[in-house]
Design a protein around this motif. Sequence first.
Motif, PDB file in Angstrom:
ATOM      1  N   ASP A  81     -30.397  47.855 -31.909  1.00  0.00           N
ATOM      2  CA  ASP A  81     -29.097  48.342 -31.268  1.00  0.00           C
ATOM      3  C   ASP A  81     -29.581  48.726 -29.725  1.00  0.00           C
ATOM      4  N   VAL A  82     -28.731  48.660 -28.818  1.00  0.00           N
ATOM      5  CA  VAL A  82     -28.799  49.081 -27.335  1.00  0.00           C
ATOM      6  C   VAL A  82     -27.957  50.388 -27.268  1.00  0.00           C
ATOM      7  N   VAL A  83     -28.757  51.330 -26.766  1.00  0.00           N
ATOM      8  CA  VAL A  83     -28.126  52.757 -26.597  1.00  0.00           C
ATOM      9  C   VAL A  83     -28.195  53.084 -25.020  1.00  0.00           C
ATOM     10  N   ILE A  84     -26.925  53.489 -24.500  1.00  0.00           N
ATOM     11  CA  ILE A  84     -26.826  53.773 -23.174  1.00  0.00           C
ATOM     12  C   ILE A  84     -26.493  55.317 -23.327  1.00  0.00           C
ATOM     13  N   GLU A  85     -27.337  56.193 -22.767  1.00  0.00           N
ATOM     14  CA  GLU A  85     -27.166  57.789 -22.596  1.00  0.00           C
ATOM     15  C   GLU A  85     -27.472  58.249 -21.697  1.00  0.00           C
ATOM     16  N   ARG A  86     -27.415  59.562 -21.735  1.00  0.00           N
ATOM     17  CA  ARG A  86     -27.451  60.460 -20.674  1.00  0.00           C
ATOM     18  C   ARG A  86     -28.807  60.974 -20.250  1.00  0.00           C
ATOM     19  N   GLY A  87     -29.559  60.659 -21.090  1.00  0.00           N
ATOM     20  CA  GLY A  87     -31.046  60.851 -20.635  1.00  0.00           C
ATOM     21  C   GLY A  87     -31.481  62.398 -20.751  1.00  0.00           C
ATOM     22  N   LYS A  88     -32.039  63.036 -19.553  1.00  0.00           N
ATOM     23  CA  LYS A  88     -32.310  64.217 -19.243  1.00  0.00           C
ATOM     24  C   LYS A  88     -31.406  64.944 -18.609  1.00  0.00           C
ATOM     25  N   ALA A  89     -30.175  64.362 -18.108  1.00  0.00           N
ATOM     26  CA  ALA A  89     -29.049  65.018 -17.389  1.00  0.00           C
ATOM     27  C   ALA A  89     -28.311  66.195 -18.531  1.00  0.00           C
TER      28      ALA A  89
END
Length: 239
Positions: A81-89
């Motif tokens: 999978d490829v995950v695009i997420e908010r990270g540390k925000a």
Amino acid sequence: MGTINYMCCFSVKEYVDVLTKGLNLNRSFVQDTTYKLEVKTRLECTLIKDPGSTDQSHKKRNMLSADNEEANIECVQVINDVVIERGKALSSATIECKVDGTPLTTITGDGIIVATPTGSTAYSMAAGGSLVHYKVPAMLFTPVCPFSLSFRPLIFPEHMTIDFRIPEEARYTAIVGIDGHTKFELNRNEVLTVTVSKFPASCTLRVNRRLGEQPGGEPVGLVLQDPKHNELERPHAIL
């Protein structure tokens, strides 16, 4: 080594024997009814500069490997999978999405997952995505905690192209994770393109799976048929 369904038909203790047989494709292996070779869909993930962006702060981009060493990669192959997420925000991510050049939606939430059928039993499943047989040529589109009452998981056919970008008005950029180990930042002046790869992955599978000794061993409904389907084995490293 996975712990559920498509990636867990072998114990880590068997990897030397299985890989040896898989690499030595002689006649005895081909006739061996214990194993079989299958090809599994992979995704191709490409990072490009957004030609329509007004942000002039673009610099040469490198994806970062798990050990934070720079890897000069612009296009990578993806098995899960490829995950695009908010990270540390601390606030939700805002991600614009197009399918074959047509605007689909603006995602507001913790992120979005694009998974292969093989990866449908990984993060996508945990986020509420469908389980898809690995022979189905498709891409799974699964939101992670969407700020919406109507945004549901989708499945796209293999010929489509999905583009992601961070809008100029977004508070923060996003973090992209590939197969749980490669990660990099998606800036406002970049587009992440995800398609089905022309290069599937060859995998060695066991014909007689964990569910007794019945022949065939196709993993249809394996998660639900296994009496221990809700008990995860602890992942083990090969080395």
